[in-house]
Structure formats: C-alpha cells, structure tokens
Design a protein around this motif. Structure first.
Motif, PDB file in Angstrom:
ATOM      1  N   SER A   1       0.851  -1.191   0.000  1.00 57.77           N
ATOM      2  CA  SER A   1       0.000   0.000   0.000  1.00 57.77           C
ATOM      3  C   SER A   1       0.888   1.243   0.000  1.00 57.77           C
ATOM      4  O   SER A   1       2.086   1.171   0.315  1.00 57.77           O
ATOM      5  CB  SER A   1      -0.911  -0.002   1.227  1.00 57.77           C
ATOM      6  OG  SER A   1      -0.137   0.098   2.409  1.00 57.77           O
ATOM      7  N   PRO A   2       0.345   2.419  -0.342  1.00 49.03           N
ATOM      8  CA  PRO A   2       1.172   3.638  -0.311  1.00 49.03           C
ATOM      9  C   PRO A   2       1.769   3.929   1.060  1.00 49.03           C
ATOM     10  O   PRO A   2       2.893   4.426   1.155  1.00 49.03           O
ATOM     11  CB  PRO A   2       0.175   4.729  -0.737  1.00 49.03           C
ATOM     12  CG  PRO A   2      -0.849   4.013  -1.558  1.00 49.03           C
ATOM     13  CD  PRO A   2      -0.977   2.659  -0.934  1.00 49.03           C
ATOM     14  N   THR A   3       1.038   3.609   2.121  1.00 49.84           N
ATOM     15  CA  THR A   3       1.570   3.846   3.464  1.00 49.84           C
ATOM     16  C   THR A   3       2.755   2.934   3.749  1.00 49.84           C
ATOM     17  O   THR A   3       3.779   3.366   4.304  1.00 49.84           O
ATOM     18  CB  THR A   3       0.472   3.626   4.509  1.00 49.84           C
ATOM     19  OG1 THR A   3      -0.619   4.502   4.243  1.00 49.84           O
ATOM     20  CG2 THR A   3       0.995   3.883   5.909  1.00 49.84           C
ATOM     21  N   GLU A   4       2.644   1.674   3.387  1.00 53.53           N
ATOM     22  CA  GLU A   4       3.750   0.741   3.599  1.00 53.53           C
ATOM     23  C   GLU A   4       4.978   1.144   2.796  1.00 53.53           C
ATOM     24  O   GLU A   4       6.110   1.050   3.290  1.00 53.53           O
ATOM     25  CB  GLU A   4       3.309  -0.669   3.222  1.00 53.53           C
ATOM     26  CG  GLU A   4       2.201  -1.230   4.099  1.00 53.53           C
ATOM     27  CD  GLU A   4       1.664  -2.547   3.589  1.00 53.53           C
ATOM     28  OE1 GLU A   4       0.947  -3.236   4.334  1.00 53.53           O
ATOM     29  OE2 GLU A   4       1.963  -2.904   2.424  1.00 53.53           O
ATOM     30  N   TYR A   5       4.769   1.601   1.571  1.00 48.90           N
ATOM     31  CA  TYR A   5       5.902   2.023   0.750  1.00 48.90           C
ATOM     32  C   TYR A   5       6.556   3.280   1.322  1.00 48.90           C
ATOM     33  O   TYR A   5       7.785   3.417   1.321  1.00 48.90           O
ATOM     34  CB  TYR A   5       5.429   2.262  -0.681  1.00 48.90           C
ATOM     35  CG  TYR A   5       6.522   2.702  -1.621  1.00 48.90           C
ATOM     36  CD1 TYR A   5       7.560   1.840  -1.980  1.00 48.90           C
ATOM     37  CD2 TYR A   5       6.532   3.983  -2.152  1.00 48.90           C
ATOM     38  CE1 TYR A   5       8.567   2.236  -2.836  1.00 48.90           C
ATOM     39  CE2 TYR A   5       7.533   4.405  -3.013  1.00 48.90           C
ATOM     40  CZ  TYR A   5       8.543   3.527  -3.351  1.00 48.90           C
ATOM     41  OH  TYR A   5       9.542   3.927  -4.203  1.00 48.90           O
ATOM     42  N   THR A   6       5.752   4.228   1.843  1.00 50.82           N
ATOM     43  CA  THR A   6       6.295   5.439   2.436  1.00 50.82           C
ATOM     44  C   THR A   6       7.131   5.119   3.664  1.00 50.82           C
ATOM     45  O   THR A   6       8.216   5.684   3.862  1.00 50.82           O
ATOM     46  CB  THR A   6       5.155   6.398   2.806  1.00 50.82           C
ATOM     47  OG1 THR A   6       4.386   6.701   1.636  1.00 50.82           O
ATOM     48  CG2 THR A   6       5.696   7.678   3.397  1.00 50.82           C
ATOM     49  N   VAL A   7       6.649   4.228   4.513  1.00 48.90           N
ATOM     50  CA  VAL A   7       7.406   3.835   5.697  1.00 48.90           C
ATOM     51  C   VAL A   7       8.692   3.128   5.308  1.00 48.90           C
ATOM     52  O   VAL A   7       9.741   3.290   5.950  1.00 48.90           O
ATOM     53  CB  VAL A   7       6.534   2.947   6.608  1.00 48.90           C
ATOM     54  CG1 VAL A   7       7.346   2.382   7.758  1.00 48.90           C
ATOM     55  CG2 VAL A   7       5.342   3.731   7.137  1.00 48.90           C
ATOM     56  N   ALA A   8       8.655   2.348   4.227  1.00 48.07           N
ATOM     57  CA  ALA A   8       9.826   1.575   3.817  1.00 48.07           C
ATOM     58  C   ALA A   8      10.961   2.472   3.340  1.00 48.07           C
ATOM     59  O   ALA A   8      12.127   2.213   3.640  1.00 48.07           O
ATOM     60  CB  ALA A   8       9.442   0.590   2.723  1.00 48.07           C
ATOM     61  N   ILE A   9      10.660   3.542   2.599  1.00 47.58           N
ATOM     62  CA  ILE A   9      11.723   4.362   2.019  1.00 47.58           C
ATOM     63  C   ILE A   9      11.947   5.669   2.775  1.00 47.58           C
ATOM     64  O   ILE A   9      13.001   6.285   2.631  1.00 47.58           O
ATOM     65  CB  ILE A   9      11.421   4.676   0.538  1.00 47.58           C
ATOM     66  CG1 ILE A   9      10.162   5.538   0.413  1.00 47.58           C
ATOM     67  CG2 ILE A   9      11.291   3.416  -0.270  1.00 47.58           C
ATOM     68  CD1 ILE A   9       9.899   6.030  -0.988  1.00 47.58           C
ATOM     69  N   LYS A  10      10.986   6.121   3.595  1.00 52.21           N
ATOM     70  CA  LYS A  10      11.120   7.382   4.316  1.00 52.21           C
ATOM     71  C   LYS A  10      11.305   7.204   5.821  1.00 52.21           C
ATOM     72  O   LYS A  10      11.687   8.142   6.497  1.00 52.21           O
ATOM     73  CB  LYS A  10       9.894   8.257   4.079  1.00 52.21           C
ATOM     74  CG  LYS A  10       9.661   8.636   2.628  1.00 52.21           C
ATOM     75  CD  LYS A  10      10.731   9.591   2.115  1.00 52.21           C
ATOM     76  CE  LYS A  10      10.392  10.076   0.713  1.00 52.21           C
ATOM     77  NZ  LYS A  10      11.417  11.013   0.188  1.00 52.21           N
ATOM     78  N   GLY A  11      11.015   6.047   6.345  1.00 53.25           N
ATOM     79  CA  GLY A  11      11.135   5.836   7.773  1.00 53.25           C
ATOM     80  C   GLY A  11       9.793   5.923   8.477  1.00 53.25           C
ATOM     81  O   GLY A  11       8.801   6.449   7.959  1.00 53.25           O
ATOM     82  N   GLU A  12       9.779   5.401   9.701  1.00 55.10           N
ATOM     83  CA  GLU A  12       8.528   5.339  10.453  1.00 55.10           C
ATOM     84  C   GLU A  12       8.073   6.718  10.916  1.00 55.10           C
ATOM     85  O   GLU A  12       6.877   7.019  10.910  1.00 55.10           O
ATOM     86  CB  GLU A  12       8.723   4.421  11.662  1.00 55.10           C
ATOM     87  CG  GLU A  12       7.452   4.204  12.469  1.00 55.10           C
ATOM     88  CD  GLU A  12       7.662   3.258  13.628  1.00 55.10           C
ATOM     89  OE1 GLU A  12       6.718   3.072  14.405  1.00 55.10           O
ATOM     90  OE2 GLU A  12       8.775   2.720  13.748  1.00 55.10           O
ATOM     91  N   VAL A  13       9.021   7.572  11.294  1.00 52.83           N
ATOM     92  CA  VAL A  13       8.639   8.902  11.778  1.00 52.83           C
ATOM     93  C   VAL A  13       7.991   9.712  10.666  1.00 52.83           C
ATOM     94  O   VAL A  13       6.937  10.330  10.833  1.00 52.83           O
ATOM     95  CB  VAL A  13       9.876   9.630  12.345  1.00 52.83           C
ATOM     96  CG1 VAL A  13       9.518  11.053  12.737  1.00 52.83           C
ATOM     97  CG2 VAL A  13      10.427   8.870  13.540  1.00 52.83           C
ATOM     98  N   TYR A  14       8.618   9.718   9.495  1.00 54.18           N
ATOM     99  CA  TYR A  14       8.052  10.448   8.359  1.00 54.18           C
ATOM    100  C   TYR A  14       6.724   9.852   7.928  1.00 54.18           C
ATOM    101  O   TYR A  14       5.780  10.576   7.616  1.00 54.18           O
ATOM    102  CB  TYR A  14       9.044  10.440   7.200  1.00 54.18           C
ATOM    103  CG  TYR A  14       8.556  11.178   5.978  1.00 54.18           C
ATOM    104  CD1 TYR A  14       8.754  12.544   5.851  1.00 54.18           C
ATOM    105  CD2 TYR A  14       7.899  10.507   4.958  1.00 54.18           C
ATOM    106  CE1 TYR A  14       8.309  13.233   4.735  1.00 54.18           C
ATOM    107  CE2 TYR A  14       7.445  11.177   3.834  1.00 54.18           C
ATOM    108  CZ  TYR A  14       7.660  12.534   3.725  1.00 54.18           C
ATOM    109  OH  TYR A  14       7.215  13.212   2.618  1.00 54.18           O
ATOM    110  N   GLY A  15       6.650   8.517   7.920  1.00 51.28           N
ATOM    111  CA  GLY A  15       5.393   7.873   7.532  1.00 51.28           C
ATOM    112  C   GLY A  15       4.264   8.180   8.493  1.00 51.28           C
ATOM    113  O   GLY A  15       3.108   8.350   8.085  1.00 51.28           O
ATOM    114  N   ARG A  16       4.579   8.257   9.802  1.00 55.08           N
ATOM    115  CA  ARG A  16       3.536   8.579  10.771  1.00 55.08           C
ATOM    116  C   ARG A  16       3.038   9.999  10.589  1.00 55.08           C
ATOM    117  O   ARG A  16       1.837  10.280  10.695  1.00 55.08           O
ATOM    118  CB  ARG A  16       4.077   8.382  12.183  1.00 55.08           C
ATOM    119  CG  ARG A  16       3.048   8.647  13.267  1.00 55.08           C
ATOM    120  CD  ARG A  16       3.573   8.355  14.663  1.00 55.08           C
ATOM    121  NE  ARG A  16       4.716   9.170  15.011  1.00 55.08           N
ATOM    122  CZ  ARG A  16       5.955   8.715  15.140  1.00 55.08           C
ATOM    123  NH1 ARG A  16       6.201   7.441  14.973  1.00 55.08           N
ATOM    124  NH2 ARG A  16       6.951   9.525  15.448  1.00 55.08           N
TER     125      ARG A  16
END
Length: 769
Positions: free
Chosen positions: A269-284
């Motif tokens: 999903s877009p959220t999973e991809y964002t966390v994978a390449i940007k990190g958990e803090v940025y994804g949150r």
C-alpha cells in the motif's frame, strides 16, 4: 446430474406452481424436496423436471431476502450499495429502476382492464407502441429526464432510449425479486466494473523476479528511483534467461516501468511504501491519521508552543547614515552587514480551544530567555502592540496557562523554562520531536503562516535549498527586525483571527469570534497574580535600598510606604527586586527573612507604560540630542560639552537589537553606557618626580634645582646616587638628565643662558644676581 448455478436455489425459496404455493425445503440425491404450504404435502421433484418447469410460464420463483442478497453479491461481485459503483453505473441503475416502475404500472393497468390478476407481461406486449409510450411517460416522471420509445434521428446523442421488451423483462424479473432491504439501484445497475480481461498475463517467474528486485533495491531507505529497480530487474532477467535457454525454454521479456510500478502497488500500500523508504517517523507524520477530538474547551486551558527558523534573510544595517559616512567607514559597514544578515527564529504560542495566537517572539538565539519572553507576552495585555503597530482588531487578553505542550527543542525544554512554568501553576507536557500529531495545531500554524505571509516578504529563501534559483535572498533581505516584527504582529492580530477556520471544533468560525463566545460562556483560564508572574518570569536585581527606595538599571526608582517601613527596620540589607521588562509601572520586592511580598510603584512617572528597552532608548535620546539633559554635569566640563556632543552626533548610531526583546545583561550594559559621564584627559608629557623627603635635598635630581648661584652649576644638575643607581638597573637614561651621560661638558652653560639660572637660596653667603 449437477444443475447449473443458475438453478441452484437454497432452502427456504418460495415457488408458485399452477397457483399452488410451494416451499423448497431441501435438496436430496433424487432432486428437490417441495412442501405445499397450504396442505402440508411433501413431494420430491427430479432435477430435470424442475429445470423444465423453470422454463415454463406456470412456475414462478419468489426469492427470499437471504436469496436476494446472495444474487446481488454474485451479480455485482461482493458489492451491495449503489455508492460503491461508478457514476455511469449508478445512472444506468436509476434508469433501469424508472422503466421497471413504469412496467409495473403498465402491468397493473392491463390486469385491471382484462380482469386477470395473474396477467404477466411478455416481450410482445412491451413492444406494442401504445405500451412503450405509456412506459416512457411514467419513466420520465420517475427519472426526471426524457425517455424516448425509439432512438431519435441524427448522429451521436446522450438521450435515454427505451429497451426492447425482452430486455425490460430481464430487469423487471430482478426488480420483482427485490425486497425493501435491498438497494434497487445497485441491483439494476450494469456490470461495467467487471469488463475487461482480468486474467494473469505475466509469468509467475517474472513476477517473482519483480518482487525480488523491489525487495533488494526498491525498498531501501536511500529512496532509489523506479529506474534503478528496473535496471536491477534487467540483470535478474538476463541471468534467468541464460538458464532458461539451456533448458530449452523461451526467454522472459523485460516489463515496462509502469508494469513494475503496478506490481509494487499490488505488493504494498502507499503507506507501507512510504514507511519503507522514508522511515517510520516520516510515515507517521505524512500518512498517519490525525486527532478529531476537542482537546481543550477553555481559553488558556491548553496551549502549544514551538519554534521555527523562518525562511527570511533580515538585516540589521541602519538606514539614513550612509551618506554621512566616509569611504573607509562604508567599507567596514558593508563587511559588518554581511555578518549581520541572518535568519531569525519565530517562537509562537497558540491557544488550542480558540486557535488564537497568544504570543510571538523573534530571536536570533532561541534559548530559554526567548521562551520566557514568550510566556510573558502570553500572560500580559497586548494593547501596546496593537497601538504601536496600528492594528484594528483586539489581540488575545492576558490569561493564565493550564498546560503547555512543547517538543524537545533546546530552547523550549530546559530546567529554566519548566521551573518557570511550574511556578506559574501550569503543567509542562514535553511531547515527541518530529511527531506532528502530538501538537498538530501549532505545526499547521507555521505552515499556514509561511504560505500566506512569509513567502511574500523580501528576503524569502524558500522552503528548501535551491527552491528559488533565480532569486537572491541575501541581496533582497532589506527588512530590519522591527519592521518584520510589525508585519507579523499585524498578521497575528488582524488577519489570522479574522479568517474562517475549518479545523476540528471550529466549524468555519473565526478565531476572534470563538474567543469571545468561550469567554462569555466559560471565561478565561485563571489569571496569574502579578507578583507571582514577575517572580517567575521577570528579571531579578539584587540591590540595597535607601531612603528613596530601590533603583534598578540606573534610572528606574521604585518604592512603597510599607516597603519603606520595613527597610528602615532592616537597613543595609540586599533586596531582590523582580521587574517585568515589558511594563515598568510596578515591581515586586522580596526581603530576606521577611515573609511579606512587596509591590512597588514606579516613582519616575515619565516612564509609565514603557518597556525597559524604551526607557533606555528615551534616556539615551535625551542625553544625545537635548542640551537640557546635560544639566547633571558641573561647570568644569561645560567647555567640553559641544565637542562631546558633535563627536556623538558623528559616530553615534541607533543600536537595534536583532530580536523583539532585550536580555538582562544587554540592558544593564546599555544602562552603564548611557550614564557614563566621566572623561579623563591623558597627560601630554611625562611629569618629573622625586622621592619623598628629597624635594629640598642638596643633591640634584629630576625636577630638582638648587636655590641660588653656584660656581659649578653642572654639579647641581647631577642626580643623586640612588637615582643614578636606579637608572643603571633599568638601563634607561632619560634625555632630560645631562649628568646621566658621559658628555657632561656639553650640557647647557648657565652663565651664557639666563633661562637656565638656578632658582632658590644659594649655598654660600651672598645675594642673587
């Protein structure tokens, strides 16, 4: 024999056969078990006979609610409501519902005319022109749009045209089986969402290689581009094709980049991809859900503070003096101006309940002192800012603070700030850094301020490096601190509180109106005691009182009747005086060993309602410009006043601080500079002295001459032995002593030069010549 799913009905289905009501109870190995609901007779019908009866008009199946739901889900693919379909499908469903209602009306009319209550519509009846016109008229009234019985002449059009009778019967059959619990439009909508070839066209081996490429390259924290993943996939496919070629298999084709992105979207999903390449803090912060609760209901109950380095280049170079400077001074000032240009930090406190800005401060060093200045502004009246900068709206009034939310900034979370907040009776809540959901209101406030105001001001640097390649921010940074603070003040008082706010709990209301409503309904958070506020947020001075009271910053005098009585009982005792730098009208004094807290009044009424910085500026301006301010000087320096005044006019410049407040050390140093009035004239030549007791010595020395004439005047000029020994030790021979050199005969002859005659009583008898 296995029936088609078309004729597979579950138990509980009601069937009408030759006007007899039957109930399908179960399915056995021999066929369907039917129960006559009127007589209770149970019979079994074979699958073949049941299938033939379904094709004849003598049998009618009435689907129950459970059956309808099953058919609806089977037809639409697990969809149950019209809102789940696309807009064209919903429009077709509304059209089908309209013609079904019209067909039902036609059936009722035909039954009334014929007297046959069991009359059923057929395709032939629906194709008759009179019936089609009747259906079109009824459908038009239901749909609200024209429905034509035949296709209008002409080219392409978007008119609704009535179907042939057989198609109308197909939708009418579905319409008759629906119940009140079913979505009629969804049941009669077209199946456009099922169109297209949905079979898998990529080999499994290729999909596995695509997954491997994304896992090894695409999900790295360095954020590689899809082209990097495609290059790695080409290498994997090349190695795979070499092995397939050896085994006689066809080679795998390299997919396009769009296919590779579609495969990643299928895997993540877009959220999973964002966390994978940007990190958990940025994804949150980017993809995490926000908070929709009302975090505060009282003005001042909960406030949020934060600091942000604003994207502006400001300058402290003063204008108006350039034309008076020399070339050398201009060069020095230009070099200094390059160092002074800087980006300031903006500290803001916002009220959560009303979204009103309570305080704002500019600082070049956002430390604890800047945060305390922010607290002082939030807890005091801001009418002065309204008057000075010409605002039309009323700012937020003075109020207490219930809870202060802040992140882990160095200037916001430290022992000084926390102890001051606790001393005010507030709770200090330190939230996570880079977690926008912990304090979302002040985070959104900074973004809104930059997008609406900061980017329009000269010297804007952009949100990130290189965003404005054609704009020189340093060259255009012409605003000084006071001008920038005035722009921000007018925005925070006049514009932002007057705009409609669509945040949670605001509902499009304006923050200024919300503040008034909450103040009328619930009131403000408990106001702070002025003495308590000055003790925890003000400046502390340790002074010794006298008969006039106490004096701070060299010019501000404070006293009160009760304070004077206590001071008389305990003289020569240091007193702690707390002063609010934003208002010098009153001060708070604490005497060691005395439990009472004293509130002192300003004795110099000319400084009423001023700040400490304004008091010092006014005093300095009087001393520099007005001759009457120099009456404190005595007559011995009257001759040097004009020269000092001209010198100050030539080299004096105004010292604008690079922030909107003054620190204690700077004001104290400035006060000492203002009231420094002693000028020492250096000696133009070295004075000659002698040792104590030798001023009347018979021996010569520096500055000592014998009284009367002498036959050997050169001996009278010879220094004493002790002086000579001193000269030998220091190895310094002043030119004024001729006896200290070997050329004694070259000294001045007193007989030929009358001005070198000795002065005083002669050693021998006689008189002066």
């Amino acid at each position: 024999m296995r029936l088609s799913p078309r004729y597979s009905y579950p138990a509980g289905t009601e069937i009408t056969l030759n006007s007899e009501n039957l109930l399908l109870r179960s399915t056995t190995a021999e066929g369907y078990e039917l129960v006559n609901t009127s007589t209770g007779e149970v019979g079994v019908t074979s699958f073949s006979k049941f299938a033939s009866l379904l094709k004849s008009p003598v049998m009618k199946v009435s689907c129950s609610s459970a059956l309808t739901t099953g058919i609806l889900e089977l037809r639409l693919g697990d969809l149950k409501y019209a809102d789940q379909l696309a807009a064209p499908q919903r429009e077709n469903g509304e059209f089908h519902r309209a013609i079904c209602i019209a067909a039902v009306s036609l059936r009722e009319n035909l039954r009334i005319k014929s007297g046959d209550n069991n009359l059923r519509l057929t395709g032939k009846l629906l194709d008759e022109r009179s019936n089609r016109i009747f259906v079109c008229e009824v459908a038009k009234s239901v749909l609200g749009k024209a429905v034509y019985p035949a296709k209008p002449p002409g080219g392409r059009n978007s008119h609704w045209v009535l179907y042939r009778g057989r198609t109308i019967l197909k939708y009418l059959e579905i319409f008759d089986e629906l119940t009140t619990e079913d979505d009629v439009i969804a049941a009669l909508a077209t199946l456009d969402h099922k169109k297209g070839n949905r079979t898998q066209r990529l080999p499994i081996e290729l999909m596995e290689l695509m997954t491997e490429a994304w896992e090894e390259i695409g999900l790295d924290l360095k954020g590689p581009s899809p082209s990097n993943v495609l290059n790695h996939l080409e290498m994997l496919i090349f190695e795979k094709n070499k092995a397939r070629k050896r085994n006689g298999l066809h080679a795998l084709a390299v997919p396009s980049q769009k296919t590779l992105l579609a495969h990643r979207a299928y895997l993540q999903s877009p959220t999973e991809y964002t966390v994978a390449i940007k990190g958990e803090v940025y994804g949150r912060n980017k993809r995490g859900r926000g908070s929709t609760d009302f975090r505060a209901l009282l003005v001042g109950e909960l406030v949020e503070i934060d600091e942000c380095k604003i994207s502006l280049i400001t300058t402290a170079k003063m204008q108006g003096y350039w034309e008076r400077l020399s070339t050398h001074q201009k060069e020095n000032l230009t070099a200094m101006d390059e160092d002074i240009k800087q980006r300031l930090s903006l500290l803001v406190m916002i009220d959560v309940a009303s979204r009103m800005p309570l305080a704002w401060v500019l600082s070049d060093q956002p430390k604890a002192k800047a945060t305390l200045a922010l607290f002082r502004m939030a807890t005091r009246d801001k009418t002065r800012e309204k008057t000075v900068y010409g605002c039309a709206n009323d700012p937020a009034p003075a109020m207490g603070l219930g809870m202060i939310k802040s992140d882990n900034g160095v200037g916001l979370r430290n022992s000084t700030v926390i102890s001051s907040a606790v001393g005010l009776g507030a709770l200090f809540n330190a939230v996570r850094t880079s977690a926008s959901s912990d304090k979302p209101y002040v985070e959104c406030f900074f973004g809104m301020t930059e997008s609406m105001l900061i980017k329009l001001i000269h010297g804007y640097t952009g949100r990130k490096a290189g965003e404005l390649p054609g704009y020189d921010s340093v060259k255009n940074g012409a605003l000084n601190t006071d001008e920038l603070y005035g722009i921000l003040t007018r925005f925070f008082i006049d514009e932002y509180p007057s705009r409609k706010h669509m945040g949670v709990g605001m509902g499009g209301r304006r923050p200024a109106e919300v503040l008034k409503d909450l103040n009328n309904e619930r009131g403000l958070f408990r106001p702070l005691d002025e003495d308590q506020r000055r003790i925890h947020l003000g400046w502390n001075f340790q002074v010794i009182p006298n008969d006039e009271g106490v004096r701070v910053l060299a010019e501000l005098w404070y006293n009160s009747e009760q304070f004077q009585k206590v001071v008389d009982e305990t003289p020569h005792t240091k007193v702690s005086v707390y002063l609010d730098p934003d208002n010098v009208n009153e001060a708070t004094a604490i005497i060691s060993g005395v439990s009472e807290i004293f509130r002192l009044q300003l004795q110099v009424t000319a400084y009423s309602d001023l700040t400490v910085a304004e008091v010092l500026e006014v005093t300095e301006a009087h001393l520099r410009e007005s001759p009457d301010a120099a009456v404190i000087y005595q007559d011995r320096i009257m001759s040097t006043r004009r020269r000092l005044h001209n010198q100050l006019r030539r080299i004096g410049v105004e010292n604008n601080l690079p922030r909107s407040y003054s620190t204690f050390e700077e004001c104290e140093e400035k006060a000492r500079h203002v009231f420094r009035g002693v000028r020492i004239e250096p000696s133009k030549f070295e004075q000659e002295t002698v040792r104590p007791g030798e001023i009347t010595s018979s021996n010569g020395g520096p500055g000592v001459y014998s009284l009367g004439a002498d036959k050997n005047p050169s001996a009278k000029l010879k220094p004493s032995l002790e002086v000579a020994e001193t000269f030998k030790m220091d190895q310094v021979v002043p030119e004024i002593f001729p006896a200290a050199t070997n050329s004694v005969s070259k000294s001045v002859n007193p007989d030929t030069d009358k001005k070198h005659q000795p002065i005083g009583r002669p050693n021998g008898k006689g008189s002066f010549k």
